[in-house]
Design an enzyme around this catalytic site. Structure first.
Site: not given
Ligand code: PLP
Length: 438
Positions: A160, A247, A278
């Site tokens: 994700f 990520d 985050k």
């Molecule tokens: C690993 C990862 N990347 C990207 C995101 C996307 O972040 P946002 O929801 O702040 O756009 C998330 C959100 O849960 C995530 O867990």
């Protein structure tokens, strides 16, 4: 508007929020906010401190997901609050436009690059903007440095990375809700199984620009790869002149017991590009971005990427205060120590809970996977909320337990006790397990 009028109006606004009944708030939300999230409760949260949420109907709830790890420092960390108050009172601009120099972004980026060992930071807002920027960077790298006209990015199943149209091209085969009906899609993405270095090796072509991975998959169900996975992928990337992009939007800022999860494997697992988000602002505002070398970052010339709010003075002050709080609180150490304790206790619970298939985790990134012989994780989440804790299902069959890293041992004991209760009480949820067999 003069200051006195503003004070009176602000007072009225604050009162209107206090006076709004729980039912009215729910009605307004249902009527006027798009239903792209399902509400878990009919009880609005009106106050938060540390790991605790206080509701309009008078309940106190433990936040066991830390707003998806945006609140690693807990809610309303006092250092960030105080710094923010001082920043506002001193009259610094909250937003400026990146064409104007600003001391707060200067201090934030300098601290972040020092703490992470990268040369440069490209700031953005919500988490998904970081993978989006990383994809752009990987494509520029492939076009310019490798002469590739149709770059490909290799990503892992069950990943994700967020929900913009391009980023959703890296998706989980089992859950395509964020894709259904949104085509046509951007080409250039190649899916491989997670935790399988050979699969990446087979997927590499002369067109490959990058391999894109979460060191531990969060939304996909707290999936932890075998030790050495990241460094093996890293070595492969180097051999094939392909970027390694990690990520760490969810795993970052202490969550797994290191500042970033790749650090568990040492420098040999350091990526070319690191996505952060985050907890970068301590959960006060959307602050995200990517970190990379100067050489790579120079692929972004003025105008090639940007955003009005990305890297604003407000983002800078929050980021600087959050990073300072992360250091002062020794957040990674707290996560490592409390995570080991929580994991051991959850494993004890699992021994007497037939609905639990497996408990796994690193630091305070913990997952409880259910056997599929009864109600799914959503129902456990609802029961836990009834009892006083948010421990949220992800991927249907995994309960994610990612509490604020500052939660005390007593606070963790409270919520671990609730988890134990839910998995051992005589209830419909445990039917199919011990009670069905009894
Ligand atoms: C690993 C990862 N990347 C990207 C995101 C996307 O972040 P946002 O929801 O702040 O756009 C998330 C959100 O849960 C995530 O867990």
């Amino acid at each position: 508007m003069n200051r006195e009028t503003a004070r009176q109006e602000a007072h009225r606004l604050l009162e209107s929020a206090q006076r709004l009944s729980a039912d009215q708030a729910i009605d307004f939300l249902n009527a006027t906010v798009a239903h792209n999230y399902r509400l878990l409760s009919d009880d609005p949260v009106i106050k938060a401190e540390g790991p605790w949420l206080h509701t309009a109907r008078g309940r106190t709830i433990f936040d066991g997901v830390s707003a998806y790890s945006a609140a690693n420092l807990g809610h309303g960390h006092p250092l960030i609050k105080e710094t923010l108050k001082g920043f506002l009172d001193a009259g610094y601009p909250t937003v400026l436009g990146r064409f104007m120099p600003d001391p707060w972004l200067a201090l934030f980026a300098r601290k972040l690059t020092h703490m992470t060992g990268f040369d440069m930071f490209l700031p953005a807002n919500g988490g998904v903007e970081a993978p989006e920027a990383a994809i752009k960077l990987a494509r520029r790298f492939a076009h310019r440095e490798k002469g590739v006209s149709a770059p490909e990015i290799i990503y892992a199943d069950h990943c994700f990375h967020g929900r913009t149209l391009t980023v959703t091209q890296m998706f989980d085969e089992e859950d395509q809700t964020a894709r259904a009906g949104f085509g046509p899609f951007a080409p250039g993405f190649v899916r491989v199984p997670f935790d399988d270095v050979r699969a990446i090796e087979r997927a590499l072509t002369p067109n490959t620009a990058a391999v894109f991975l979460e060191p531990i998959q969060g939304e996909g169900g707290i999936n932890i790869p075998r030790p050495g996975y990241l460094s093996a992928v890293r070595a492969l990337c180097r051999e094939h002149n392909v970027l390694a992009i990690w990520d760490e939007i969810q795993t970052g800022f202490g969550r797994t017991g290191r500042l970033f999860a790749w650090e568990h494997e040492g420098e040999k697992a350091r990526p070319d590009v690191l996505c952060v988000g985050k907890s970068a602002s301590g959960g006060f505002a959307p602050v995200s971005g990517i970190l990379a070398s100067r050489r790579l970052m120079d692929h972004f010339e003025p105008g090639s990427h940007g955003s009005t709010f990305g890297g604003s003075p407000m983002a800078g002050v929050l980021g600087l205060a959050a990073l300072t709080a992360i250091e002062l609180e020794r957040l990674p150490e707290q996560a490592a120590e409390k995570g080991a304790y929580a994991l051991a206790r959850l494993r004890e619970v699992a021994r007497k809970a037939p609905r639990i298939k497996e408990v796994r985790g690193m630091g305070l990134m913990l997952g409880i996977e259910l056997n599929r012989n009864g109600p799914d994780g959503h129902e456990f989440t609802r029961r836990l909320l009834e009892l006083g804790a948010i421990v949220k299902d992800t991927h249907h069959w995994v309960l994610r337990f990612t509490p604020p890293l500052v939660a005390t041992r007593d606070e963790l004991d409270f919520v671990l006790g609730l988890i134990e209760q839910v998995f051992t009480e005589k209830s419909r949820l445990n039917a199919g397990g011990a009670f069905a067999r009894a």
